[in-house]
Design an enzyme around this catalytic site. Structure first.
Site, PDB file in Angstrom:
ATOM      1  N   SER A   1       0.838  -1.204   0.000  1.00 29.14           N
ATOM      2  CA  SER A   1       0.000   0.000   0.000  1.00 29.14           C
ATOM      3  C   SER A   1       0.867   1.247   0.000  1.00 29.14           C
ATOM      4  CB  SER A   1      -0.857   0.080   1.259  1.00 29.14           C
ATOM      5  OG  SER A   1      -1.478  -1.112   1.528  1.00 29.14           O
TER       6      SER A   1
ATOM      7  N   HIS B   1      -2.293  -3.369  -6.486  1.00 35.86           N
ATOM      8  CA  HIS B   1      -2.837  -2.901  -5.207  1.00 35.86           C
ATOM      9  C   HIS B   1      -4.336  -3.167  -5.164  1.00 35.86           C
ATOM     10  CE1 HIS B   1      -3.898   0.421  -2.204  1.00 35.86           C
ATOM     11  NE2 HIS B   1      -3.301  -0.546  -1.545  1.00 35.86           N
TER      12      HIS B   1
ATOM     13  N   GLU C   1      -5.318  -1.320  -8.464  1.00 33.59           N
ATOM     14  CA  GLU C   1      -4.355  -0.414  -9.087  1.00 33.59           C
ATOM     15  C   GLU C   1      -3.166  -1.229  -9.607  1.00 33.59           C
ATOM     16  OE1 GLU C   1      -4.749   3.760  -6.695  1.00 33.59           O
ATOM     17  OE2 GLU C   1      -4.072   2.046  -5.541  1.00 33.59           O
TER      18      GLU C   1
HETATM   19  N1  NAD Z   1      -5.307  -4.857   4.927  1.00 34.41           N
HETATM   20  C1  NAD Z   1      -5.623  -3.987   3.979  1.00 34.41           C
HETATM   21  O1  NAD Z   1      -6.693  -3.340   3.989  1.00 34.41           O
HETATM   22  C2  NAD Z   1      -4.689  -3.790   2.812  1.00 34.41           C
HETATM   23  C3  NAD Z   1      -5.173  -3.202   1.633  1.00 34.41           C
HETATM   24  C4  NAD Z   1      -4.329  -3.083   0.530  1.00 34.41           C
HETATM   25  C5  NAD Z   1      -3.014  -3.525   0.622  1.00 34.41           C
HETATM   26  N2  NAD Z   1      -2.557  -4.072   1.794  1.00 34.41           N
HETATM   27  C6  NAD Z   1      -1.171  -4.557   1.822  1.00 34.41           C
HETATM   28  O2  NAD Z   1      -1.200  -5.974   1.669  1.00 34.41           O
HETATM   29  C7  NAD Z   1      -0.090  -6.563   2.364  1.00 34.41           C
HETATM   30  C8  NAD Z   1      -0.613  -7.594   3.341  1.00 34.41           C
HETATM   31  O3  NAD Z   1      -1.484  -6.971   4.248  1.00 34.41           O
HETATM   32  P1  NAD Z   1      -2.494  -7.820   5.139  1.00 34.41           P
HETATM   33  O4  NAD Z   1      -3.404  -6.831   5.742  1.00 34.41           O
HETATM   34  O5  NAD Z   1      -3.022  -8.965   4.363  1.00 34.41           O
HETATM   35  O6  NAD Z   1      -1.489  -8.385   6.249  1.00 34.41           O
HETATM   36  P2  NAD Z   1      -1.712  -9.603   7.264  1.00 34.41           P
HETATM   37  O7  NAD Z   1      -0.867  -9.294   8.456  1.00 34.41           O
HETATM   38  O8  NAD Z   1      -3.154  -9.900   7.444  1.00 34.41           O
HETATM   39  O9  NAD Z   1      -1.079 -10.860   6.494  1.00 34.41           O
HETATM   40  C9  NAD Z   1       0.287 -10.946   6.162  1.00 34.41           C
HETATM   41  C10 NAD Z   1       0.623 -12.426   6.045  1.00 34.41           C
HETATM   42  O10 NAD Z   1       1.948 -12.528   5.497  1.00 34.41           O
HETATM   43  C11 NAD Z   1       2.585 -13.613   6.132  1.00 34.41           C
HETATM   44  N3  NAD Z   1       4.016 -13.438   5.995  1.00 34.41           N
HETATM   45  C12 NAD Z   1       4.803 -12.499   6.577  1.00 34.41           C
HETATM   46  N4  NAD Z   1       6.089 -12.660   6.187  1.00 34.41           N
HETATM   47  C13 NAD Z   1       6.095 -13.723   5.330  1.00 34.41           C
HETATM   48  C14 NAD Z   1       7.126 -14.384   4.603  1.00 34.41           C
HETATM   49  N5  NAD Z   1       8.398 -13.993   4.685  1.00 34.41           N
HETATM   50  N6  NAD Z   1       6.777 -15.436   3.842  1.00 34.41           N
HETATM   51  C15 NAD Z   1       5.502 -15.852   3.764  1.00 34.41           C
HETATM   52  N7  NAD Z   1       4.477 -15.267   4.441  1.00 34.41           N
HETATM   53  C16 NAD Z   1       4.784 -14.209   5.212  1.00 34.41           C
HETATM   54  C17 NAD Z   1       2.099 -13.550   7.571  1.00 34.41           C
HETATM   55  O11 NAD Z   1       2.259 -14.795   8.235  1.00 34.41           O
HETATM   56  C18 NAD Z   1       0.628 -13.164   7.389  1.00 34.41           C
HETATM   57  O12 NAD Z   1      -0.196 -14.321   7.302  1.00 34.41           O
HETATM   58  C19 NAD Z   1       0.647  -5.400   3.015  1.00 34.41           C
HETATM   59  O13 NAD Z   1       1.700  -5.002   2.168  1.00 34.41           O
HETATM   60  C20 NAD Z   1      -0.413  -4.307   3.111  1.00 34.41           C
HETATM   61  O14 NAD Z   1       0.130  -3.012   3.131  1.00 34.41           O
HETATM   62  C21 NAD Z   1      -3.371  -4.222   2.886  1.00 34.41           C
END
Ligand code: NAD
Length: 356
Positions: free
Chosen positions: A120, A141, A153
């Site tokens: 993000s 995104h 995006e």
């Molecule tokens: N949550 C939102 O609303 C949202 C929206 C758009 C983008 N994002 C982006 O998406 C990405 C994920 O966000 P999220 O909210 O799903 O996070 P989250 O914490 O729910 O999930 C992240 C997952 O990644 C896993 N992980 C971490 N390091 C790892 C590795 N080295 N190898 C394999 N798995 C690994 C973790 O165990 C976890 O299950 C981030 O970059 C965030 O900025 C989030």
């Protein structure tokens, strides 16, 4: 590249599970990879719950649901992504973690595999800085919930190849998503104006113009949104919203977080949305004008920087954020003189020009 068949999703959290649902429902074979079995089990439960709901609502037959589930595989090993056509990374928002994931991926996947990050707030080019072939990396995104929100995006860095963009656009089209191609700038196309909108709502609150309930009511009325900015922040979580707003601060002083946004975000407290939402007409206009001014200023800046096309910004506002009209359409309706007046409410020394 419609011959894409196998998608790997790295990270089985909130976004990864949603992306896996979107791709598997659309007929792609998906391997979900995470560090822990617990994360994979939780993603599997979420996929099952989604499919159960779809069959209950008769949006999908039992056979289709079973076939979708059958297309999903789960693994704790990064090299399980080896034969994928596209890898979408959705691990923690941490540059070192993401770089390490792509470093491992690059040594295991084939030369034709396209790579994407769901970051993000990080720069996609920073994530790809250590890659031998950064031309096959772009940003994808998704907006939460990724299985529902229709907008994605597609972020192009200076290095991203046209073939990579074409391949992911084709993949997203097959998933029924609407793509917004944009440059690798803070906030990409949509958070670039949505964050200033939430921030201006908090500034109006700081200035004593209204309570969160009143300001939300004005926003619903002015923009036709289903819920106002404070209610959105409570859903996204104030801490995450603050991080997204802070991500824009390099763009200039206008983007600096409001006082109450910092306090609430740092404490990760929800905004109090209780109380009477009625408000007098004069104050309603003042709040509405400032919210419009904040959106218009940031959209005018991103148009000048050619971050994204006007029609895509408008489509994203309507489809990702439920605005009744896109900001560019709104500016055209208001006319240049009024837009300038509204922008000067939030940045009095603004000297740009309005050409939309
Ligand atoms: N949550 C939102 O609303 C949202 C929206 C758009 C983008 N994002 C982006 O998406 C990405 C994920 O966000 P999220 O909210 O799903 O996070 P989250 O914490 O729910 O999930 C992240 C997952 O990644 C896993 N992980 C971490 N390091 C790892 C590795 N080295 N190898 C394999 N798995 C690994 C973790 O165990 C976890 O299950 C981030 O970059 C965030 O900025 C989030």
């Amino acid at each position: 590249m419609s011959e894409m068949k196998r998608i790997a999703v790295i990270g089985a959290g909130t976004m990864g599970a949603g992306i896996a649902i979107s791709a598997s429902v659309s007929g792609f074979n998906v391997i979900v990879i995470d560090m822990t079995e617990a994360a994979l089990e939780s993603a599997l439960s979420r996929i099952r719950r989604y499919l159960d709901r779809q069959t209950e609502k008769q949006k999908m037959s039992g056979t289709e649901a079973a076939a979708t589930l059958d297309r999903c595989r789960f693994s704790t090993k990064m090299d399980s992504a080896a034969d994928s056509d596209l890898v979408i990374e959705a691990v923690f928002e941490d540059l070192a973690v993401k770089r390490s994931v792509f470093g491992k991926l690059e040594s295991s996947v084939g030369l034709e595999t396209q790579l994407a990050t769901n970051t993000s707030a990080l720069k996609v080019s920073d994530i790809g800085a250590g890659l031998i072939r950064p031309e096959r990396l772009c940003g994808l995104h998704y907006f939460s919930p990724a299985e529902v929100n229709p907008v994605v995006e597609v972020v192009r860095t200076d290095a991203t190849a046209d073939a990579t963009i074409d391949a992911v656009l084709s993949f997203l089209g097959a998933c029924g998503k609407q793509s917004i191609e944009c440059l690798d700038r803070s906030g990409f196309a949509l958070n670039r104006f949505f964050c200033p909108y939430t921030n201006e709502a908090a500034r109006c609150y700081d200035d004593g113009l209204g309570t969160p309930a009143q300001i939300d009511e004005v926003a619903r009325d002015v923009f036709g949104v289903a819920i106002g900015p404070f209610a959105v922040m409570n859903i996204v979580k104030p801490r995450i919203n603050l991080a997204a707003v802070r991500n824009l601060t390099p763009l200039g002083s206008f983007y600096a977080p409001a006082r109450s946004l910092e306090t609430t975000g740092d404490a990760d407290d929800d905004w109090d949305l209780t109380g009477d939402a009625r408000i007098d007409v004069t104050t309603r206009t003042r709040i509405g004008d400032r919210l419009k001014g904040a959106i218009f200023l940031s959209v005018l800046e991103e148009l000048t920087e050619q971050v994204a096309a006007p029609k895509d910004i408008d489509m994203g506002a309507r489809r990702a954020f439920t605005f009744a009209k896109g900001p560019v359409e709104m500016m055209r309706e208001e006319g240049a003189a009024k837009v300038k007046r509204l922008v000067c409410l939030v940045q009095p020394d603004w000297v740009g020009s309005v050409s939309v």
